[in-house]
Design an enzyme around this catalytic site. Structure first.
Site, mmCIF file in Angstrom:
data_model
loop_
_atom_site.group_PDB
_atom_site.id
_atom_site.type_symbol
_atom_site.label_atom_id
_atom_site.label_comp_id
_atom_site.label_asym_id
_atom_site.label_seq_id
_atom_site.Cartn_x
_atom_site.Cartn_y
_atom_site.Cartn_z
ATOM 1 N N ASN A 131 79.457 1.681 114.053
ATOM 2 C CA ASN A 131 79.406 0.226 113.962
ATOM 3 C C ASN A 131 79.247 -0.452 115.313
ATOM 4 O O ASN A 131 78.888 -1.614 115.369
ATOM 5 C CB ASN A 131 80.632 -0.325 113.226
ATOM 6 C CG ASN A 131 81.927 0.304 113.661
ATOM 7 O OD1 ASN A 131 82.070 1.530 113.614
ATOM 8 N ND2 ASN A 131 82.860 -0.504 114.110
ATOM 9 N N GLN A 159 77.909 1.039 107.664
ATOM 10 C CA GLN A 159 76.846 0.448 108.496
ATOM 11 C C GLN A 159 75.451 0.928 108.092
ATOM 12 O O GLN A 159 74.463 0.245 108.347
ATOM 13 C CB GLN A 159 77.075 0.790 109.974
ATOM 14 C CG GLN A 159 78.263 0.076 110.585
ATOM 15 C CD GLN A 159 78.050 -1.415 110.751
ATOM 16 O OE1 GLN A 159 76.920 -1.894 110.877
ATOM 17 N NE2 GLN A 159 79.124 -2.176 110.754
ATOM 18 N N CYS A 305 87.240 -6.072 113.539
ATOM 19 C CA CYS A 305 88.554 -5.757 112.968
ATOM 20 C C CYS A 305 89.610 -5.657 114.064
ATOM 21 O O CYS A 305 90.789 -5.657 113.796
ATOM 22 C CB CYS A 305 88.495 -4.443 112.204
ATOM 23 S SG CYS A 305 87.102 -4.347 111.090
HETATM 24 C C1 LIG Z 1 83.207 -2.924 108.656
HETATM 25 C C2 LIG Z 1 83.416 -1.465 108.613
HETATM 26 C C3 LIG Z 1 84.434 -0.893 107.816
HETATM 27 C C4 LIG Z 1 85.454 -1.726 107.083
HETATM 28 O O1 LIG Z 1 84.946 -2.447 106.006
HETATM 29 P P1 LIG Z 1 85.839 -3.687 105.449
HETATM 30 O O2 LIG Z 1 85.144 -4.071 104.186
HETATM 31 O O3 LIG Z 1 85.793 -4.737 106.506
HETATM 32 O O4 LIG Z 1 87.205 -3.164 105.212
HETATM 33 C C5 LIG Z 1 84.535 0.482 107.778
HETATM 34 N N1 LIG Z 1 83.693 1.277 108.462
HETATM 35 C C6 LIG Z 1 82.711 0.773 109.235
HETATM 36 C C7 LIG Z 1 81.796 1.706 109.951
HETATM 37 C C8 LIG Z 1 82.542 -0.607 109.344
HETATM 38 O O5 LIG Z 1 81.577 -1.098 110.135
#
Ligand SMILES: *Cc1c(COP(=O)(O)O)cnc(C)c1O
Length: 361
Positions: A131, A159, A305
Site C-alpha cells: 500500500n 491494493q 491507518c
Molecule cells: C487499506 C488496507 C487495508 C485495510 O482495509 P480497511 O478496509 O481500511 O480495514 C488492508 N491492507 C491493505 C494493503 C490496505 O491498503
C-alpha cells in the site's frame, strides 16, 4: 445503494417478501465481486466489514483449522491489520511469527520464504501489492509453493483489486482480502475470498448469515455498492494500467528531475501502475504533507491507518535503513486524474521542497 438506505429497509435474512428481494441484491453483489476476483464460484465470496476484518478472519480461520500448528509466516511490510494481529497472536496465543525481510526495491525473496517454511507452519500471509510503494509480491509462485507443502496461504489483495487482474481460478491461494473504499465503494465494507476447498472457522459467531461464516445482519446498501464498484473496476481494468501508468510515470519522472537528490522507493516496474513513493532527503514528510494539503493536494506518508502516529513508515524502513522512512511521501492516482493536475503537483513540490530545506538548514 440509495434504495437500500431509503425505502427498502428489510432484512435480507428474513422470510417476508422484502427479505427475499434484498437477498437477491446481496447475491447479485456476491456474483459481481466473484467476477472481479476471477473466482470459480460466488460461494467463495464472504462479505465482511473491512479489509482489516477480512485479514483477521483469514488468519484466524487458518490457525484454528490447523490445530496444533503455531507458526505463521508474513513479511515486514504488510499492512498493520496483518502485523498487529500477528503480534497479538505471538503475545497471547503462543504463536511464533516469522517476519520476512524485503530488499531495497521492496521485493520478496522466494528462496527466503521456502527456507522459512517448517512442519509447524500453519499459514503464510503475504500481500499482493504494497500500500505504500505499490510493489508486487510473486503471488502465483507463493501460492504454488504453499500448496505443494500443504500450507495455507492468505493474500491481502486490498491494493491489487481493481488495478491488476487477479484470476483466482488459476491461483491456488486459499484466502484473499479486499475492501470497498479502495475500489470506489463506501468505507466499512470488505470481502474475503475463501477457496472452495480451504478450511474455515468464523471469527464472528452469531446468526446464520453468510452461510454461518460471519454472524451479523448484512449491510445491504454497502454490499450493493461494493458489487457496483466491482463491475466498474472490472470494466476499466483492461485500460487501467495504460491510462494511469503513464500519468504516474510522468509525475514521478518530473518530480525526480526537479527535486535534486530525490529518489523512488520501490522497484520501477514490479509495482502497481498508480502508486509512487518518493524520498525527499532532508525533508520531514509531515511538514511536506501539511504544505501540500494547503495547496489542495492530498498525499500521505505511510498508511492512513497510522496517520495519527508520528512513527516512521515501517515499509520504507524495511527497504532502507537510513532516514527515508521519515522523509517519504506516497502519491496514489485514480483513473480520473489529469495531466494538468499532476503538473500542479510537480510545481507545488518544486516550490515547497526548497523552502522547507532552507527553513530547516
Ligand atoms: C487499506 C488496507 C487495508 C485495510 O482495509 P480497511 O478496509 O481500511 O480495514 C488492508 N491492507 C491493505 C494493503 C490496505 O491498503
Amino acid at each position: 445503494m440509495l434504495p437500500y438506505l431509503g425505502g427498502d429497509w428489510g432484512n435480507p435474512s428474513s422470510s417476508y417478501r422484502f427479505g427475499s428481494k434484498l437477498k437477491k441484491v446481496v447475491e447479485e453483489a456476491r456474483d459481481q465481486v466473484a467476477e472481479l476476483l476471477g473466482a470459480a464460484s460466488s460461494r467463495e465470496v464472504l462479505f465482511t466489514g473491512s479489509g482489516t476484518e477480512s485479514n483477521n478472519t483469514a488468519i484466524h480461520a487458518a490457525l484454528m483449522s490447523r490445530s496444533g500448528k503455531r507458526h505463521i509466516i508474513t513479511s515486514q511490510v504488510e499492512h498493520s491489520s496483518v502485523l498487529s494481529y500477528c503480534r497479538y497472536l505471538e503475545k497471547h496465543h503462543a504463536c511464533r511469527v516469522t517476519y520476512l525481510p524485503v530488499d531495497s526495491y521492496g521485493l520478496l525473496s522466494l528462496p527466503g520464504l521456502e527456507n522459512a517454511l517448517t512442519d509447524d507452519t500453519a499459514l503464510v500471509s503475504l500481500m499482493w501489492a504494497n500500500n505504500e510503494t505499490g510493489v508486487l509480491f510473486p503471488v502465483e509462485e507463493i501460492a504454488a509453493l504453499c500448496r505443494s507443502r500443504g500450507i495455507l496461504y492468505h493474500c491481502d489483495a486490498v491494493q491489487a483489486a481493481g488495478k491488476i487482474p487477479l484470476n483466482l481460478r488459476h491461483i491456488p491461494c486459499d484466502y484473499l482480502s479486499l475492501t470497498g473504499h479502495k475500489i470506489g465503494a463506501p468505507k466499512g465494507i470488505g470481502a474475503l475470498y475463501v477457496k472452495r476447498d480451504a478450511p474455515f472457522v468464523p471469527l464472528l459467531h452469531g446468526g446464520h448469515q453468510e452461510r454461518s461464516r460471519r454472524g451479523g445482519t448484512e449491510n445491504v446498501a454497502a454490499i450493493a455498492g461494493l458489487g457496483a464498484a466491482a463491475v466498474l473496476a472490472l470494466e476499466k481494468l483492461p485500460e487501467y494500467g495504460g491510462t494511469v501508468g503513464p500519468l504516474r510515470d510522468t509525475l514521478e519522472d518530473a518530480t525526480l528531475k526537479v527535486i535534486p537528490g530525490s529518489s523512488r522507493n520501490g522497484h520501477r516496474d514490479l509495482r502497481l501502475p498508480n502508486t509512487t513513493s518518493i524520498h525527499f532527503p532532508g525533508v520531514e514528510s509531515e511538514a511536506l504533507l501539511l504544505l501540500l494539503d494547503q495547496g489542495g493536494i492530498c498525499a500521505s506518508s505511510g498508511s492512513a491507518c497510522l496517520a495519527d502516529s508520528p512513527d516512521p513508515s515501517h515499509v520504507i524502513a524495511a527497504m532502507n535503513p537510513g532516514e527515508a522512512a521519515h522523509q517519504s511521501v506516497r502519491f496514489s492516482l485514480g483513473w480520473n486524474h489529469t495531466a494538468d493536475e499532476l503538473d500542479q503537483v510537480v510545481s507545488s513540490l518544486s516550490a515547497i521542497v526548497p523552502s522547507l530545506l532552507s527553513f530547516q538548514a
